[in-house]
Every structure is written in structure tokens, then in C-alpha cells.
Design an enzyme around this catalytic site. Sequence first.
Site, short mmCIF file in Angstrom:
data_model
loop_
_atom_site.label_atom_id
_atom_site.label_comp_id
_atom_site.label_asym_id
_atom_site.label_seq_id
_atom_site.Cartn_x
_atom_site.Cartn_y
_atom_site.Cartn_z
N GLU A 55 14.61 -0.55 11.56
CA GLU A 55 14.06 0.73 11.14
C GLU A 55 12.56 0.85 11.38
O GLU A 55 12.07 1.92 11.77
CB GLU A 55 14.37 0.97 9.66
N HIS A 90 2.96 0.38 3.44
CA HIS A 90 2.59 -0.45 4.58
C HIS A 90 1.32 -1.26 4.31
O HIS A 90 0.64 -1.70 5.25
CB HIS A 90 2.45 0.36 5.86
#
Length: 345
Positions: free
Chosen positions: A217, A318
Site C-alpha cells: 500500500e 509518516h
Amino acid sequence: MTKTIDYVKELTAIPSPTGYTKEVMDYVIKQVESFGYKAKKTPKGAVMVTVPGLDDSKHRVVTAHVDTLGAMVRAIKPDGRLKMSLVGGFTWNAIEGENCTIHVASNGKTVSGTILVHQTSVHVYRNAGTIERTQDNMEIRLDEKVSNEEDVRALGIEVGDFISFDPRTLVTETGFIKSRFLDDKVSAAILLDLLETYKKDGTQLPVTTHFYWSPFEEVGMGANSSIPEETVEFLAVDMGAMGDDQQTDEYTVSICVKDASGPYHYDFRQHLAALANEHNIPYKLDIYPYYGSDASAAMKAGAEVKHGLMGAGIESSHSYERTHEDSVKATQNLLDAYLKSPLVK
């Protein structure tokens, strides 16, 4: 919820940068088979568990991804430090100062290190704080007695070896979960916990449902293949993005109405919102401007399905991420309500 958090801890402890996911997939297979399900591994490396429903003519797919951000060895420098090539979409400053592990392909060993900018020492470099962090000046300081390229190669390290980052998983007494890779191991844990609960309780789902853990992904080609032809609904369970102009928070489930790929199916998101209201599950509708999911990857590959996206609110995505048990609980409750609901009209 305790079991879900335990799964989060176990999943984040397994290194799984995109392209290096065999160990985490083996873990998923071991868990679901211990519950009493049969797991299927696709040629691309995904894991799928099919739960027969009362209606077997039309199917659902629900996904979470277990691949994470990471890096690969790009070059070995003359001074014995390593240059990196990033795997996934994140910034260099997000990993500066992080401990890491090099997974040596040639001998199966691991070597630890720390990610630093070359001009780290403020006692030597005037621009230590202001220099731009780039692929050219970010490097790994190995925890080995090496001083040149030959020393490093003697360890077996070579270009293309995967690099994983220390997750630093921590659950606070106030219910916060801090870790790298909550995107998307929170969702992967939720899928595991629900499957275990359904087996123990003998739950009969209304529609045949495929639980799908995807391995690619983070590079944009997640659960875009091996989708059963009977599938009419595809729900990605991923992270809710937080920041300026966002409604998503760390205490509710986030339902995505649009991301970088475009709007999600209107009737599907209305169905999710109606379920949240019906079951008193706190939720937020939101747009994620720089984002893609397993569902958007499936749509780009031509899947003829209604597609949706929901997930726990994740702060500092992230980077060193954080969420709260309240958001995990809301996400799990909404997913449970959806899986027990009729097909989207």
C-alpha cells in the site's frame, strides 16, 4: 480493546518495510489459523481470509495494510557510512536521529545503526541546524567498527538491503498509543481482533467477507489484485489524517469522503455515517488531500465496486505517530457494525 492493543504492539515490533513483509505476513497467517480460519497467500504476498456469509452471491472485501515506510541501502560511502533510498512517502527530517536496522540479504543477519545528517556535530559544522536534509547528506552510522567501504562489505551489507526503523511503541496510562507505523498496523490489529471475536462468538456475517492484509500500500499498489469477482463493496481501513483544516482527531473514527484519488462512493460513506449515528459511535467526515488507500488502488486497477475508507485518527502521520484508545475503539466498533450490516443500497 486490550487484545487489539496487544496486536498493535506485536505487529509494530515486526519489521515490514514495503517489499520486506514475509515475516509480518507469516505472523498474520499464524494468528488467523490459530483462531480456526484458513488463510490464503496471494502471489503478490497478501494474506486473505474468507468468512462465509448468509448471502454468498455478493461479497465484501475489507483491507488493512501491514507494509510500512522504510528504506534500502543505496550506496556504501568511502568512510563506511550508508546512503539510503526511501521506501514510501515521507520526509528525511521525519527519520533524523532514529535508530534503525539493516537486514543483510547475503547472510540473514542484522546490523543496527542510527540515521543522521552528515553535518550533525554543531562543534564542527556551522550549518548543522540549517542545512537541507536530502538523500545526498543523510546517512546511517553503523554500530560496528567500520571506517571504509571494505569494512562494511565484510559485514555482508550490499546495495538493496532493506532498512527498518525502530517503532518505539509506547502506550501511556492516559490511553495514548505512540509508535511508528500505526499507519496501518492499528487497522491490521483491529481486523485480527474482530476475526478472533467472531470465531469465539460464532458470529454469522450477513455477506461473505474477505479480510485482506495487503503488502504494497505504501507504494500505491496495495490491494488492487486478487479481488474475488463477486465483490461489490470494498472498504479500506487505514489511518485518518490530522492537521490544518482537518476534522479528524485522536478520539473518533474518521470517515474519508475524498482523498488525492477523488471522492469515495457517496452511498457507502453515507452508510458508514448512518451506522455510526445508529450505534452512537463518535465519528468525523474528512478529506485527506495527499493520500491514497488500498481502495483507491483497487479502483485505479478497474475494480467494479463501491469503495469506502475509514480509520483511526493518527497524529503526525509518516513520522512518530500517535493515536488514542478512544479512536481505536470507535474504529473497531464502526467496522464491526458495518460487517454485520446489509449491503450498501
